[in-house]
Design an enzyme around this catalytic site. Structure first.
Site, PDB file in Angstrom:
ATOM      1  CB  SER A  79     -30.874 -48.603  -4.189  1.00  0.00           C
ATOM      2  OG  SER A  79     -29.962 -48.027  -4.749  1.00  0.00           O
ATOM      3  CE1 TYR A 127     -28.209 -53.008  -6.589  1.00  0.00           C
ATOM      4  CE2 TYR A 127     -27.875 -51.074  -7.156  1.00  0.00           C
ATOM      5  CZ  TYR A 127     -28.183 -51.791  -6.134  1.00  0.00           C
ATOM      6  OH  TYR A 127     -28.452 -51.306  -5.068  1.00  0.00           O
ATOM      7  CE  LYS A 165     -31.756 -53.746  -4.956  1.00  0.00           C
ATOM      8  NZ  LYS A 165     -32.180 -54.669  -3.871  1.00  0.00           N
TER       9      LYS A 165
HETATM   10  C1  UD1 Z   1     -23.904 -47.215  -5.516  1.00  0.00           C
HETATM   11  C2  UD1 Z   1     -25.348 -47.488  -6.137  1.00  0.00           C
HETATM   12  C3  UD1 Z   1     -26.220 -47.654  -4.921  1.00  0.00           C
HETATM   13  C4  UD1 Z   1     -25.980 -48.778  -4.397  1.00  0.00           C
HETATM   14  C5  UD1 Z   1     -24.458 -48.519  -3.529  1.00  0.00           C
HETATM   15  C6  UD1 Z   1     -24.221 -49.813  -2.658  1.00  0.00           C
HETATM   16  C7  UD1 Z   1     -25.675 -46.444  -8.188  1.00  0.00           C
HETATM   17  C8  UD1 Z   1     -25.716 -44.912  -8.934  1.00  0.00           C
HETATM   18  N1  UD1 Z   1     -25.596 -46.410  -6.813  1.00  0.00           N
HETATM   19  O1  UD1 Z   1     -23.785 -46.318  -4.929  1.00  0.00           O
HETATM   20  O2  UD1 Z   1     -27.697 -47.896  -5.547  1.00  0.00           O
HETATM   21  O3  UD1 Z   1     -26.769 -48.924  -3.153  1.00  0.00           O
HETATM   22  O4  UD1 Z   1     -23.565 -48.516  -4.674  1.00  0.00           O
HETATM   23  O5  UD1 Z   1     -23.741 -50.709  -3.436  1.00  0.00           O
HETATM   24  O6  UD1 Z   1     -26.311 -47.430  -8.793  1.00  0.00           O
HETATM   25  N2  UD1 Z   1     -15.696 -43.311  -4.881  1.00  0.00           N
HETATM   26  C9  UD1 Z   1     -14.522 -43.042  -4.903  1.00  0.00           C
HETATM   27  N3  UD1 Z   1     -13.320 -44.052  -4.927  1.00  0.00           N
HETATM   28  C10 UD1 Z   1     -13.526 -45.369  -4.734  1.00  0.00           C
HETATM   29  C11 UD1 Z   1     -14.983 -45.854  -4.493  1.00  0.00           C
HETATM   30  C12 UD1 Z   1     -16.005 -44.843  -4.657  1.00  0.00           C
HETATM   31  O7  UD1 Z   1     -14.100 -41.849  -5.243  1.00  0.00           O
HETATM   32  O8  UD1 Z   1     -12.893 -46.195  -4.484  1.00  0.00           O
HETATM   33  C13 UD1 Z   1     -16.614 -42.317  -4.946  1.00  0.00           C
HETATM   34  C14 UD1 Z   1     -17.754 -42.813  -6.144  1.00  0.00           C
HETATM   35  O9  UD1 Z   1     -17.336 -42.404  -7.381  1.00  0.00           O
HETATM   36  C15 UD1 Z   1     -19.081 -42.067  -5.625  1.00  0.00           C
HETATM   37  C16 UD1 Z   1     -18.737 -41.970  -4.117  1.00  0.00           C
HETATM   38  O10 UD1 Z   1     -17.490 -42.224  -4.103  1.00  0.00           O
HETATM   39  O11 UD1 Z   1     -18.683 -40.483  -6.235  1.00  0.00           O
HETATM   40  C17 UD1 Z   1     -19.666 -43.018  -3.369  1.00  0.00           C
HETATM   41  O12 UD1 Z   1     -19.413 -44.326  -4.314  1.00  0.00           O
HETATM   42  P1  UD1 Z   1     -20.256 -46.004  -3.668  1.00  0.00           P
HETATM   43  O13 UD1 Z   1     -19.610 -46.093  -2.319  1.00  0.00           O
HETATM   44  O14 UD1 Z   1     -19.494 -46.874  -4.699  1.00  0.00           O
HETATM   45  O15 UD1 Z   1     -21.496 -45.673  -4.007  1.00  0.00           O
HETATM   46  P2  UD1 Z   1     -22.585 -45.233  -5.082  1.00  0.00           P
HETATM   47  O16 UD1 Z   1     -21.913 -45.534  -6.369  1.00  0.00           O
HETATM   48  O17 UD1 Z   1     -23.017 -43.789  -4.827  1.00  0.00           O
END
Ligand code: UD1
Length: 349
Positions: free
Chosen positions: A138, A163, A167
């Site tokens: 990842s 997590y 990795k």
């Molecule tokens: C995280 C992990 C990544 C992992 C992925 C899949 C980290 C830094 N990243 O990615 O390694 O492969 O999960 O499980 O460890 N968001 C919202 N509202 C929500 C959900 C998310 O605004 O309800 C935003 C988050 O704050 C972020 C973006 O959407 O800015 C993407 O979030 P998310 O889909 O959870 O993925 P990552 O955190 O990037």
């Protein structure tokens, strides 16, 4: 002077590949792409993050019934029996936990499962004539990068969650393993943010309970299962104040695994790392807007507080995978979101 141009055809052979976590989100899409390539995937999964109906759907999509073993990869004896019976040539290892928040709550469970399953595989691989190993890593290994886009040479920084640390440990274990097992050729694929589903809408992500990830939350909100989406912070130093990620269609990501096995068959060196991303970043608000444009469905949202541990901005420099693996992402962000929506609708039916 006459220049003669010689074209080298890359020779690759079809093979039997063990897919741990092959009923999961990325695993099931990879099984589809392996079948499409003429390979023979053998699935190991215990459905802790999937469902048996995914196997039926794989048959519907590909016309092939995958060989399947219901097994926990921590069961070394069970794994050994599968290796002996199936005699695969390659392994792709997906089976792992992946929720950042849960890993903070249950670190030991993450260390045991994510590291223990790889240890079991690496005990067996040298004894069973495995030539090729592809590992599901990842972009989390880059932590909060100082320079974006990140290349494979970007520094590995302190992990922000157990997590992420699993990795990093698994990557290091594989690097050490490869030094003493020169005949086992290995690729680490560092995924950015996988989204979408197979274009048929027949397979996709099955989040356990309330989704942590953005896109399942968006689709569940659009489907009326959630009241509204909380956008985690709107005051970051980005164009619209929300975080930037590199969202990659899961079928494109799956295709990278097929390309990785083809690549390994033509390599002398045995340890390779690739970023798998589109090479461009989108903000959370851009994702919401792209979803609304693609599906014509409105998503109710509000801007909430920042989420602890979130990286502000990360996207891939994907030039290495483009040139060395001859891989290209085929789907746009909007297509990926439309496919996610198709999958969500099939679940709501
Ligand atoms: C995280 C992990 C990544 C992992 C992925 C899949 C980290 C830094 N990243 O990615 O390694 O492969 O999960 O499980 O460890 N968001 C919202 N509202 C929500 C959900 C998310 O605004 O309800 C935003 C988050 O704050 C972020 C973006 O959407 O800015 C993407 O979030 P998310 O889909 O959870 O993925 P990552 O955190 O990037």
């Amino acid at each position: 002077m006459i220049k003669i141009r010689i074209r080298f055809e890359v020779q690759t052979e079809r093979m039997k590949i063990l897919v741990t976590g092959g009923a999961g989100f990325i695993g099931s899409h990879t099984v589809v792409e392996l079948f499409n390539n003429g390979d023979v995937p053998i699935i190991i999964d215990d459905f802790r993050n999937s469902d048996p109906f995914i196997l039926e759907r794989l048959k519907e999509i590909t016309g092939n019934t995958p060989v399947f073993y219901n097994l926990d990869c921590l069961d070394l004896k069970g794994l050994e029996d599968v290796f002996e019976k199936e005699k695969p040539e390659g392994v792709v290892h997906f089976a792992a936990y992946k929720a950042v928040g849960e890993s903070v709550e249950k670190p030991v469970m993450y260390y045991e499962n994510n590291i223990g399953t790889l240890i079991n595989l690496l005990k067996l691989v040298p004894q069973h004539n495995i030539n090729y190993f592809v590992f599901s890593s990842s972009c989390t290994v880059y932590g909060d990068p100082e320079v974006i886009p990140v290349t494979e040479q970007s520094p590995i920084q302190e992990a922000s969650s157990p997590y992420g640390y699993t990795k990093q440990v698994c990557e290091k274990m594989l690097q050490d393993f490869c030094k003493v097992n020169q005949n086992i050729k290995t690729v680490l694929l560092r995924y950015f943010n996988p989204i979408g589903s197979h274009p048929s809408g027949l397979i996709g992500e099955l989040p356990n309970g309330v989704p942590n990830n953005l896109v399942p939350y968006v689709t569940q909100t659009a489907a009326g299962q959630r009241d509204q989406l909380t956008i985690n912070g709107g005051d970051y130093n980005t164009s619209d104040g929300t975080c930037i990620r590199d969202y990659i269609h899961v079928s494109d990501l799956a295709d990278a695994h097929v390309k990785a096995f083809a690549f390994l068959q033509n390599q002398i060196s045995n340890f390779h790392v690739f970023n798998v991303g589109t090479g461009s970043g989108s903000t959370v608000l851009e994702v919401v807007k792209a979803f609304e444009k693609a599906t014509k469905v409105t998503v109710k949202y509000f801007i909430g507080p920042r989420r602890e541990g979130d990286v502000v901005s990360i996207f891939a420099d994907n030039s290495k995978i483009l040139t060395e693996l001859d891989w290209r992402p085929k789907f746009s962000l909007e297509e990926a979101l439309l496919h996610s929506w198709r999958w969500q609708q099939s679940l709501s039916d």
